[in-house]
Each structure stands twice: as C-alpha cells, then as structure tokens.
Design a protein around this motif. Structure first.
Motif, PDB file in Angstrom:
ATOM      1  N   THR A 174       0.803  -1.224   0.000  1.00 47.10           N
ATOM      2  CA  THR A 174       0.000   0.000   0.000  1.00 47.10           C
ATOM      3  C   THR A 174       0.833   1.269   0.000  1.00 47.10           C
ATOM      4  O   THR A 174       0.275   2.368   0.089  1.00 47.10           O
ATOM      5  N   ASP A 204      -0.976  -3.767   3.358  1.00 48.36           N
ATOM      6  CA  ASP A 204      -2.307  -3.711   4.001  1.00 48.36           C
ATOM      7  C   ASP A 204      -2.418  -2.549   4.975  1.00 48.36           C
ATOM      8  O   ASP A 204      -3.033  -2.689   6.047  1.00 48.36           O
ATOM      9  N   ASN A 205      -1.777  -1.434   4.639  1.00 47.39           N
ATOM     10  CA  ASN A 205      -1.874  -0.143   5.342  1.00 47.39           C
ATOM     11  C   ASN A 205      -1.198  -0.090   6.706  1.00 47.39           C
ATOM     12  O   ASN A 205      -0.718   0.972   7.103  1.00 47.39           O
ATOM     13  N   LYS A 206      -1.085  -1.209   7.415  1.00 47.13           N
ATOM     14  CA  LYS A 206      -0.591  -1.162   8.791  1.00 47.13           C
ATOM     15  C   LYS A 206       0.613  -2.060   9.075  1.00 47.13           C
ATOM     16  O   LYS A 206       1.174  -1.979  10.171  1.00 47.13           O
ATOM     17  N   ASP A 231      -3.377   3.663   9.953  1.00 49.88           N
ATOM     18  CA  ASP A 231      -3.031   3.454   8.551  1.00 49.88           C
ATOM     19  C   ASP A 231      -1.876   4.367   8.135  1.00 49.88           C
ATOM     20  O   ASP A 231      -1.871   5.565   8.443  1.00 49.88           O
ATOM     21  N   TRP A 248       0.408   6.320   5.312  1.00 49.40           N
ATOM     22  CA  TRP A 248       0.345   6.897   3.973  1.00 49.40           C
ATOM     23  C   TRP A 248       1.619   6.593   3.196  1.00 49.40           C
ATOM     24  O   TRP A 248       1.571   6.048   2.108  1.00 49.40           O
ATOM     25  N   GLN A 260      -1.815   8.348   7.483  1.00 49.88           N
ATOM     26  CA  GLN A 260      -2.869   8.910   6.647  1.00 49.88           C
ATOM     27  C   GLN A 260      -3.584  10.082   7.305  1.00 49.88           C
ATOM     28  O   GLN A 260      -4.129  10.942   6.612  1.00 49.88           O
TER      29      GLN A 260
END
Length: 628
Positions: free
Chosen positions: A68, A85-87, A110, A112, A127
């Motif tokens: 991501t 997966d953002n994390k 999350d 960015w 994010q």
C-alpha cells in the motif's frame, strides 16, 4: 539549453484491472546510484540495475495481501522498508529471499508513506497526518497515533527533504476543493499549515514536486489548465505560527494544453530554470497529450520533446540525470541534460552561424536573426525579427560548406559549439537526403570529431553514412556515439564488420530481436570474424597496434553468445555452419580445460603474494619454489 537523449525500457508493466490506476506505486534509489527500487501497484518490489536493465532481486507478499506504499531504502541500516495492508511495516535485506519471513510490525493507524533520503533517518507519515521516525515506531509499534487532519481532509502527495542538518516532511491535502500544504520540521518538531490559492475553475493540482534551493523550500505544482505555479517557504529561521497561513504563488510556466484540459500529467523541477512535464502536447506536433517535454521557465521556451508510446499514466521521477516515465506497458528511462541557460540559447539564436535553433519560440515569434532586449528582473522579452541571408550549408556547394564547418569548429567556445554542431549536422543530413548529388563526408566527420554529437541529436547521420558506404564516418560514429539504437547497430552489421561494432553499447533484450533479422550467411561470416578476433587478441595482447581500439575478450564472447542464441536452430541445420560450430565447440572445450587447470593452482598462486622476499638476494639469483 536542455536535451533528452535516447532512452530505454527498464521493465514491462502489468496493467491493472482499473484503467485509471497506475501500474507503479513508486521508484526509489538505494545506496547504489545505478540501482532502482520499483514497487508495482499490487504485490511486488523489484530491484533493477538501471545500466543493463537487469533485475537483481524481487520480493512479493502473499496472495490476498497488497503493498500500500512504495518501498524505500534505509540508508543508515542498508535495509528495504515497505508497508502492506496499510498497517504492516516490513523490513528486509538484499539476501532475504522470502518477504513473508522478514521482520514485520503492525502499527495502530493506517500509513500513507515511508520516506527515506541519504543523511536522514526514515520517517513514517500516517494517513491522518502524524509523523514518526521509523526506529522509534518499530521499537513500540502499538503506540497511539494522533490525528492531525480534520475529518474529511485527505493527503494527496508527500515527500521529505534532508539538507544542512535539517529534516522536513512536506505533504499536501485536499478538502472540499481546498488544497493545503503542511510543512513538518523535525528536530525541533514543529508543524505549519499553508493554504494554496484556488483556481477560478476550482480545479485541484495534478502533481507536486519540491526541492531545497537557496535555503528555501520550493513547491512546484501543475494544474489541468497548463499553469505551473511555484510557492516558496523559508527553510531557515522557521518559527511555528498559529493557524493557517496563506501561501503566495507565482506563475512559472504556461504549458500549451491543446484541446481540452490536461488529464494524466505531471511536472518535476530539474533545476532552477528547467521543468520536465509529461502527459502534454507538443506545440509543433499533431494533437495528443503523449509527450515528455523540457521547458525553460525563465524564458517560457520548449527545449526538448519526446513522444511516449501508449497511454500516459501521469508519473515522472527524476534521479541523477535520468527521467523515469511510466507509459503504455513500459517503464522508460530517459537521460537528460540541462545547461546554464541564456536567452540566446533558450530561443535558439546562435552567434556567427545564424542558424535557427530547434527550441520552440513563444507564440507569434518568427524564426530568424533575432534582435533582443531583455529585462531579466521582469522576465519580459521583446523580439524584433529581421531577414536572414542564406547560409552556405543551406544552398552553397560542398567547398563552401567545408569552409563554414572549419570556421565553426575552430572556435574555442564549447557552449557555442554544443549549440550549433548538432543543428548544423541535422541541416547537412536533411539536405543530403533531399539532394542526391549533395554529400559532405569531410564536413560531417569534422562535426562528429568535436564530440558534441550523439545519435539522438542527429539520428539520420549514421544511416546516411551507411547509404553512401562511407565506412570511415560509420566507424567514427560507432566509436564516439554512446546512444546508438540496437536496430542501427544491426544495420551496420549487415553492411560491414569491424573492432567498433563490437564495442557499441547495447541491451541484450533489445539487440536479440534485431540480430534475428540477419540471414544465415551473414551470421556465419560474423561468427568467423569473431573467432578470428578472439584468437588474435587472446594469444598476445601486446601485439595489438598502439592507439587502435580493440574489443575485450568479454565483449567478443558476449557477441558470440548473442548470435548463437538468435540463430542456434538455423545454424545446426545449415551445412555451411557445421565446421564452424565444431571449431567453436573444440575451442570452448580447450578454454574450459585451461580455466580448470588454472583453478587448480589458484590457491598456490595466491600464496606467492604472501611470501616475503629474502633480503640477501644479490643482483642475480635463482630461487626454486615448490608447489604442492
């Protein structure tokens, strides 16, 4: 003055299911300036060696997982970092083969982007606008992360800048048509928010780029109407101010947009005076927004342009004199050069020769001898145009052209030569193609010998010399041009064989298809020549003629391998090739045996370097060394 040189494909691109999505998330450099870390839009990170377009390593997450944010290189620990997966933050080294077995940590919010630059510690931008140093975050991944942005505010772009012991994270946000710039300064930790001026149309910027110049942070951003604005924020003496500050802007460039507005387009600053823009039309070409262009922002002139095949994805990255552009099904690398600009060079006005340059002039300006008055502080340009007398290279006979060229190359002004040599060569090539009776081999050779020419500057020159069977000029071009396309190299092979064709730079992937165009007799002749050259230079390197360029053993063997790869099936079936293949096989066997024997005594030979010489050796002595 600026130039775009012959590019090459670094890798193919996997098309996404959604046509509006880009197939690449990002490109970063690692500790080697010749390495590029490419993150695709789904699951893979690949490390490429740029100079020969070869993958050095590739890492992929499991099916069902997604990358991501783009992978970056940690210059402090020599590790790679990516987020899935953002994390989930993943960290690995070159030698790690399985990304799933590498170190990973799950954070509470999350992410960015992860940003990294030489001289600074990697930082993580969340994010919702919070920033953390990577090390401190990995030491306590479950630490709470605050929200900096308002509820409907989303990040559109971000970068970080490390210079002069200062570390900045810059990111832009959008909320209900309003765009803001956040400047996060680290050590000390302060945050400032700026509001960008709104366009009358209400459109948002298509792209941003940032740089540090003269102790100021410079933000460059492109709008769909072709306007390129610049905003400046002081880097030193920064004091955190309360509230949102208005951010003034100045118009740096107005790019022609053709029919409609720009869609997938991007702009990046190359230096203080030049901007590269991709996804725009060329002012003098057909309709279509599929060009990469370099503009001079001081004088509003187009300096170089290159058409990009396929759909433009609106992405361009700039690293160490190379532009990386994703388009169609390829990621291309295009070398460029920007020189210190002057009004004369920006407009294509050349002293002495009176040649009109290939730069695009502002709208309404005619080409010719130009009388210039310039108020540099206001960047206002007034042009008066007079008539030009025809130059010898345009209509004169060969001897007059020769005198013109001799007068040109005798001047010592390197910058003036670089501007004029390429244009004069292009004029002479164009005239030779139009007038069958006109050809100036001596003049063209003199222009090539200035070393201010390359194939991309005058692409018709080498083919013209082949057409006239001017093998001296052909070999001169092969020797001095660093950017000859593989198809032209093969065209030379079909006409003549020489120690210069073998030394021409090439890419295996691009050369192989063109080698298949050679017929069987040409391949056999070339292989015989390669065998002769190898035997000649492998027996005694000191028998080579002084001053003569000769290929290395590796270059010769590489060409043999490429020819066999391209024509192996045909050669096996051709009766004329059986003897040659048999000789090559015997030769390879002998070489393998020789290297095997050398390998056996390698360790013993290495021990000789460690031996200490006896101090009581006289002027003449014999020493016996036994090898076991």
């Amino acid at each position: 003055m600026a130039a775009l040189y012959e590019g090459f494909t670094l890798c193919g691109l996997v098309q996404t299911q959604n046509a509006s999505d880009s197939p690449i998330q990002g490109i970063e450099l690692d500790g080697d300036s010749d390495h590029a870390v490419v993150t695709d839009s789904t699951r893979s990170v690949t490390l490429y060696k740029v100079s020969d377009q070869k993958p050095l390593g590739s890492w992929t997450v499991k099916q069902g997982q997604l990358l991501t944010c783009p992978a970056v290189f940690n210059f402090q620990t020599k590790e790679y970092v990516v987020v899935s997966d953002n994390k989930v933050i993943r960290v690995w080294k070159d030698e790690d083969l399985n990304l799933d077995k590498a170190f990973k940590a799950t954070v509470t919010a999350d992410v960015w982007r992860v940003h990294s630059a030489p001289g600074g510690e990697p930082v993580v931008l969340f994010q919702r606008g919070a920033v953390r140093f990577l090390d401190s975050l990995l030491s306590a991944p479950q630490q709470p992360v605050e929200d900096v942005l308002s509820e409907e505010e989303v990040i559109r772009w971000s970068t970080n800048i490390v210079a002069e012991e200062q570390h900045f994270v810059l990111f832009t946000t959008e909320q209900k048509g309003e765009c803001c710039l956040y400047v996060q300064r680290l050590n000390p930790n302060t945050l400032q928010k700026y509001r960008l001026e709104r366009e009358d149309s209400g459109a948002s910027p298509l792209s941003f780029s940032a740089s540090l110049q003269d102790k100021h942070l410079n933000l460059l951003y492109l709008y769909p109407n072709g306007c390129v604005y610049q905003s400046v924020v002081a880097a030193r003496g920064y004091v955190g101010l309360e509230g949102v500050q208005a951010l003034p802007r100045s118009l740096r460039l107005m790019v022609p947009v053709g029919e409609g507005e720009l869609g997938a387009a991007s702009a990046v600053a190359l230096d203080e005076a030049h901007v590269a823009v991709v996804g725009v039309p060329h002012p003098s070409a057909r309709t279509g927004k599929d060009f990469l262009c370099i503009w001079n922002t001081n004088f509003q002139t187009l300096q170089a342009g290159k058409e990009m095949a396929g759909r433009i994805h609106g992405q361009v990255w700039c690293y160490l004199g190379k532009l990386f552009v994703s388009h169609g099904k390829a990621l291309s690398v295009i070398p460029y050069e920007c020189q210190k600009s002057s009004l004369a060079s920006a407009l294509g006005k050349l002293r002495h020769t009176g040649l009109a340059g290939n730069a695009a002039l502002p709208h309404g300006t005619s080409t010719g001898r130009i009388s210039i008055k310039c108020n540099c502080s206001q960047r206002n340009v007034k042009l008066g145009v007079n008539c030009v007398q025809p130059q010898p290279h345009q209509t004169g006979p060969v001897d007059e052209v020769q005198r013109e060229v001799e007068a040109l190359v005798s001047r010592g002004d390197a910058q003036d030569l670089q501007l004029s040599v390429g244009q004069l060569a292009c004029h002479l090539v164009a005239r030779s193609q139009a007038e069958t009776a006109f050809y100036t081999p001596v003049a063209l050779a003199q222009l090539v010998q200035t070393q201010f020419l390359c194939h991309s500057v005058c692409p018709g020159l080498l083919l013209l010399s082949l057409e006239h069977k001017d093998y001296f000029l052909c070999q001169l071009c092969l020797q001095l041009f660093p950017d000859i396309p593989e198809v032209v190299t093969c065209a030379c092979l079909k006409t003549f064989i020489s120690n210069e064709v073998l030394q021409t730079p090439y890419s295996d992937n691009f050369l192989l298809p063109h080698l298949k165009d050679l017929d069987t007799q040409q391949v056999i002749l070339f292989l015989q020549y390669l065998q002769f050259v190898y035997l000649k230079y492998s027996q005694d390197v000191y028998t080579q003629t002084p001053g003569l360029r000769s290929p290395t053993m590796t270059q010769i063997i590489d060409w043999v391998c490429l020819l066999l790869d391209a024509h192996f099936t045909v050669l096996v079936m051709a009766p004329d090739a059986k003897g040659l293949l048999s000789n090559l096989q015997s030769f390879v066997k002998s070489q393998v045996k020789l290297f095997s024997e050398l390998g056996k005594i390698e360790s013993s030979l290495q021990e000789l370097h460690k031996m200490k010489l006896s101090k009581d050796i006289s002027q003449y002595s014999i020493e016996v060394i036994e090898l076991f």
